[in-house]
Write a protein that holds these residues in place. Structure first.
Motif, PDB file in Angstrom:
ATOM      1  N   LEU A 189       0.829  -1.205   0.000  1.00 34.59           N
ATOM      2  CA  LEU A 189       0.000   0.000   0.000  1.00 34.59           C
ATOM      3  C   LEU A 189       0.862   1.253   0.000  1.00 34.59           C
ATOM      4  N   TYR A 190       1.896   1.268   0.824  1.00 36.27           N
ATOM      5  CA  TYR A 190       2.786   2.422   0.886  1.00 36.27           C
ATOM      6  C   TYR A 190       3.551   2.578  -0.427  1.00 36.27           C
ATOM      7  N   ASP A 191       3.958   1.443  -1.018  1.00 31.96           N
ATOM      8  CA  ASP A 191       4.675   1.475  -2.291  1.00 31.96           C
ATOM      9  C   ASP A 191       3.773   2.027  -3.401  1.00 31.96           C
ATOM     10  N   TYR A 192       2.519   1.541  -3.462  1.00 34.62           N
ATOM     11  CA  TYR A 192       1.581   2.039  -4.468  1.00 34.62           C
ATOM     12  C   TYR A 192       1.365   3.541  -4.292  1.00 34.62           C
ATOM     13  N   MET A 193       1.143   3.961  -3.041  1.00 38.69           N
ATOM     14  CA  MET A 193       0.871   5.374  -2.788  1.00 38.69           C
ATOM     15  C   MET A 193       2.088   6.242  -3.099  1.00 38.69           C
ATOM     16  N   ALA A 194       3.296   5.753  -2.800  1.00 40.30           N
ATOM     17  CA  ALA A 194       4.502   6.517  -3.107  1.00 40.30           C
ATOM     18  C   ALA A 194       4.620   6.759  -4.609  1.00 40.30           C
ATOM     19  N   CYS A 195       4.117   5.817  -5.406  1.00 40.83           N
ATOM     20  CA  CYS A 195       4.128   5.956  -6.866  1.00 40.83           C
ATOM     21  C   CYS A 195       2.881   6.672  -7.382  1.00 40.83           C
ATOM     22  N   GLY A 196       2.009   7.104  -6.483  1.00 41.65           N
ATOM     23  CA  GLY A 196       0.822   7.861  -6.869  1.00 41.65           C
ATOM     24  C   GLY A 196      -0.238   7.027  -7.560  1.00 41.65           C
ATOM     25  N   ARG A 197      -0.281   5.733  -7.273  1.00 44.96           N
ATOM     26  CA  ARG A 197      -1.246   4.856  -7.932  1.00 44.96           C
ATOM     27  C   ARG A 197      -2.502   4.691  -7.091  1.00 44.96           C
ATOM     28  N   PRO A 198      -3.692   4.822  -7.731  1.00 45.41           N
ATOM     29  CA  PRO A 198      -4.923   4.514  -7.002  1.00 45.41           C
ATOM     30  C   PRO A 198      -4.888   3.049  -6.583  1.00 45.41           C
ATOM     31  N   THR A 199      -5.517   2.762  -5.464  1.00 41.58           N
ATOM     32  CA  THR A 199      -5.412   1.426  -4.889  1.00 41.58           C
ATOM     33  C   THR A 199      -6.774   0.920  -4.433  1.00 41.58           C
ATOM     34  N   ILE A 200      -6.994  -0.364  -4.674  1.00 38.01           N
ATOM     35  CA  ILE A 200      -8.172  -1.060  -4.150  1.00 38.01           C
ATOM     36  C   ILE A 200      -7.655  -2.065  -3.124  1.00 38.01           C
ATOM     37  N   ALA A 201      -8.217  -2.029  -1.912  1.00 31.80           N
ATOM     38  CA  ALA A 201      -7.752  -2.906  -0.850  1.00 31.80           C
ATOM     39  C   ALA A 201      -8.939  -3.551  -0.139  1.00 31.80           C
ATOM     40  N   THR A 202      -8.705  -4.719   0.403  1.00 31.08           N
ATOM     41  CA  THR A 202      -9.703  -5.399   1.218  1.00 31.08           C
ATOM     42  C   THR A 202      -9.969  -4.545   2.465  1.00 31.08           C
ATOM     43  N   ASP A 203     -11.227  -4.493   2.878  1.00 28.29           N
ATOM     44  CA  ASP A 203     -11.631  -3.702   4.031  1.00 28.29           C
ATOM     45  C   ASP A 203     -11.278  -4.444   5.319  1.00 28.29           C
ATOM     46  N   LEU A 204     -10.012  -4.306   5.735  1.00 25.58           N
ATOM     47  CA  LEU A 204      -9.530  -4.945   6.951  1.00 25.58           C
ATOM     48  C   LEU A 204      -8.740  -3.925   7.770  1.00 25.58           C
ATOM     49  N   ILE A 205      -8.627  -4.175   9.071  1.00 24.94           N
ATOM     50  CA  ILE A 205      -7.836  -3.306   9.946  1.00 24.94           C
ATOM     51  C   ILE A 205      -6.412  -3.247   9.401  1.00 24.94           C
ATOM     52  N   GLY A 206      -5.851  -2.049   9.327  1.00 20.76           N
ATOM     53  CA  GLY A 206      -4.500  -1.880   8.815  1.00 20.76           C
ATOM     54  C   GLY A 206      -4.453  -1.554   7.333  1.00 20.76           C
ATOM     55  N   LEU A 207      -5.569  -1.791   6.643  1.00 18.54           N
ATOM     56  CA  LEU A 207      -5.635  -1.479   5.223  1.00 18.54           C
ATOM     57  C   LEU A 207      -6.536  -0.285   4.979  1.00 18.54           C
TER      58      LEU A 207
END
Length: 193
Positions: free
Chosen positions: A175-193
């Protein structure tokens, strides 16, 4: 997986000894710290939680089409995953969703960057279901090259199997890697995500 009971016992015994002998144990999430206490009986006061992060000098936004061409891919929409190929990374859900995604976006591709024992199974499944032409599995990729792969993504995914992570508080680096590259992200709805 694939290990006999003796090998599993030896691994767990060695881990328990090492962790109980350590002056300090670092975990990347509170849920993992709790799991270490439950599994190995470690004194919780000896566990320090330091969440994952990323390398902003290496991982920076890049041009999507240019990144795709540098990987030998034609420019177009890519749903991408970066990580280990293990069951808790729920690529099976992505494979199940692929036909619906392709119905709405016929030129979409799926780029799976990483390795692990599930990669062969996922590749076989995409072959069996007639999806192999839309999926690219890179295998293990050097860390220095992941920015180029992430920047090729139109969207990054961080899917986790619900049953294996319901109570775990995670700190997934992807998640941090995707965000550092400015990419939109879809993640499972879990604690920590």
């Amino acid at each position: 997986v694939g290990s006999g009971w003796l090998e599993l016992w030896l691994i767990k015994t060695t881990q328990r000894f090492s962790l109980r002998s350590a002056d300090c144990v670092v975990a990347v999430a509170e849920g993992l710290a709790d799991q270490l206490v439950d599994l190995y009986g470690i004194d919780r006061r000896r566990i320090v939680v330091i969440p994952n992060g990323t390398d902003p000098d290496l991982l920076q936004p890049g041009e999507e089409a240019e990144s795709q061409r540098s990987l030998g891919m034609e420019p177009g929409p890519i749903v991408g995953f970066l990580g280990s190929c293990y069951p808790y990374h729920d690529i099976d859900t992505l494979i199940t969703a692929a036909p619906a995604i392709l119905e709405g976006c016929p030129n979409a591709r799926f780029l799976i960057v990483g390795d692990g024992y599930m990669r062969a199974s996922w590749m076989e499944r995409t072959e069996r279901e007639g999806l192999a032409a839309h999926f690219v599995f890179t295998g293990q990729t050097p860390y220095e090259e992941i920015a180029r792969h992430i920047n090729a993504f139109t969207v990054g995914i961080a899917l986790f199997a619900q049953e294996s992570h319901q109570k775990m508080n995670r700190s997934p680096m992807k998640l941090y890697d995707y965000m550092a590259c400015g990419r939109p992200t879809i993640a499972t709805d879990l604690i920590g995500l």
